[in-house]
Design a protein around this motif. Structure first.
Motif, PDB file in Angstrom:
ATOM      1  N   THR A  22       0.831  -1.204   0.000  1.00 55.92           N
ATOM      2  CA  THR A  22       0.000   0.000   0.000  1.00 55.92           C
ATOM      3  C   THR A  22       0.867   1.258   0.000  1.00 55.92           C
ATOM      4  O   THR A  22       0.615   2.185  -0.775  1.00 55.92           O
ATOM      5  CB  THR A  22      -0.945   0.002   1.221  1.00 55.92           C
ATOM      6  OG1 THR A  22      -1.739  -1.178   1.184  1.00 55.92           O
ATOM      7  CG2 THR A  22      -1.840   1.215   1.231  1.00 55.92           C
ATOM      8  N   ALA A  23       1.889   1.300   0.848  1.00 57.54           N
ATOM      9  CA  ALA A  23       2.774   2.468   0.902  1.00 57.54           C
ATOM     10  C   ALA A  23       3.530   2.638  -0.407  1.00 57.54           C
ATOM     11  O   ALA A  23       3.666   3.754  -0.920  1.00 57.54           O
ATOM     12  CB  ALA A  23       3.746   2.335   2.072  1.00 57.54           C
ATOM     13  N   THR A  26       1.086   3.834  -3.153  1.00 58.27           N
ATOM     14  CA  THR A  26       0.725   5.235  -2.877  1.00 58.27           C
ATOM     15  C   THR A  26       1.842   6.163  -3.306  1.00 58.27           C
ATOM     16  O   THR A  26       1.593   7.190  -3.958  1.00 58.27           O
ATOM     17  CB  THR A  26       0.408   5.424  -1.380  1.00 58.27           C
ATOM     18  OG1 THR A  26      -0.705   4.591  -1.042  1.00 58.27           O
ATOM     19  CG2 THR A  26       0.083   6.870  -1.058  1.00 58.27           C
ATOM     20  N   GLN A  27       3.081   5.807  -2.982  1.00 59.13           N
ATOM     21  CA  GLN A  27       4.221   6.646  -3.369  1.00 59.13           C
ATOM     22  C   GLN A  27       4.385   6.702  -4.884  1.00 59.13           C
ATOM     23  O   GLN A  27       4.675   7.767  -5.442  1.00 59.13           O
ATOM     24  CB  GLN A  27       5.500   6.132  -2.719  1.00 59.13           C
ATOM     25  CG  GLN A  27       5.568   6.406  -1.236  1.00 59.13           C
ATOM     26  CD  GLN A  27       6.887   5.968  -0.651  1.00 59.13           C
ATOM     27  OE1 GLN A  27       7.950   6.259  -1.209  1.00 59.13           O
ATOM     28  NE2 GLN A  27       6.843   5.267   0.467  1.00 59.13           N
ATOM     29  N   GLN A  30       1.503   8.898  -6.364  1.00 59.60           N
ATOM     30  CA  GLN A  30       1.756  10.318  -6.083  1.00 59.60           C
ATOM     31  C   GLN A  30       2.915  10.847  -6.920  1.00 59.60           C
ATOM     32  O   GLN A  30       2.843  11.961  -7.456  1.00 59.60           O
ATOM     33  CB  GLN A  30       2.030  10.535  -4.595  1.00 59.60           C
ATOM     34  CG  GLN A  30       0.801  10.386  -3.740  1.00 59.60           C
ATOM     35  CD  GLN A  30       1.106  10.493  -2.253  1.00 59.60           C
ATOM     36  OE1 GLN A  30       2.259  10.446  -1.818  1.00 59.60           O
ATOM     37  NE2 GLN A  30       0.056  10.610  -1.456  1.00 59.60           N
ATOM     38  N   GLU A  61      -5.259   0.996  -6.542  1.00 58.42           N
ATOM     39  CA  GLU A  61      -5.830   2.133  -7.263  1.00 58.42           C
ATOM     40  C   GLU A  61      -5.744   1.886  -8.764  1.00 58.42           C
ATOM     41  O   GLU A  61      -4.862   1.162  -9.223  1.00 58.42           O
ATOM     42  CB  GLU A  61      -5.044   3.405  -6.933  1.00 58.42           C
ATOM     43  CG  GLU A  61      -5.091   3.805  -5.476  1.00 58.42           C
ATOM     44  CD  GLU A  61      -4.318   5.099  -5.232  1.00 58.42           C
ATOM     45  OE1 GLU A  61      -4.371   6.001  -6.087  1.00 58.42           O
ATOM     46  OE2 GLU A  61      -3.673   5.189  -4.189  1.00 58.42           O
ATOM     47  N   ALA A  64      -2.410   1.463 -10.876  1.00 61.06           N
ATOM     48  CA  ALA A  64      -1.344   1.007  -9.987  1.00 61.06           C
ATOM     49  C   ALA A  64      -0.623  -0.214 -10.550  1.00 61.06           C
ATOM     50  O   ALA A  64       0.587  -0.354 -10.368  1.00 61.06           O
ATOM     51  CB  ALA A  64      -1.901   0.703  -8.601  1.00 61.06           C
TER      52      ALA A  64
END
Length: 148
Positions: A22-23, A26-27, A30, A61, A64
């Motif tokens: 997840t991290a 997300t990175q 972004q 997402e 992703a």
């Protein structure tokens, strides 16, 4: 198991980065939105061993899967990846929401790899069951893919 292997790699002098899926996603998402994807890919490609924990626990997402594919491709045959998941590799099309990208990711991940399947409860669930907090009715299974 993933943490223990990471610690042993560090003791042997290898650079190691541990992150949750997840991290990591997300990175990457972004960074892609901010025009800094190349920098983030370099960051995750740098360590000799990258440990990605909990892939498949949460839905990814949109887009992703493509970003994850770029990372796997960047590391392919250049650095080791250790991926933990509660989903069998046969379910990764669902995990990524795109069977074609999942196949391409698995093609690279499974080349030169070892898949370790752990059946049964985690040590956390086992302790809860022993304390009578959870009923003994379900079996959980986890897979770890170690490529290197």
């Amino acid at each position: 198991l993933a943490v223990a292997l990471g610690r042993e790699a560090v003791k042997a002098g290898y650079s190691v980065l541990f992150t949750t899926a997840t991290a990591l996603i997300t990175q990457l998402v972004q960074a892609h939105a901010n025009g800094a994807l190349e920098e983030r890919l370099r960051h995750f490609a740098k360590p000799k061993l990258l440990i990605i924990d909990e892939l498949g626990y949460l839905p990814l997402e949109p887009g992703a899967a493509n970003l994850f594919f770029q990372l796997v491709t960047r590391r392919y045959e250049r650095g080791s990846l250790l991926v933990t998941s509660n989903r069998a590799v046969s379910e990764w099309g669902e995990v990524f929401g795109d069977a074609v990208v999942a196949t391409a990711i698995l093609d690279r991940l499974l080349h030169h790899s070892h898949v370790i399947t752990i059946r049964g409860d985690s040590y956390r669930l086992r302790a809860k069951r022993k304390a009578g907090l959870i009923k003994p009715d379900s079996i959980h299974h986890h897979e770890q893919v170690v490529r290197g």
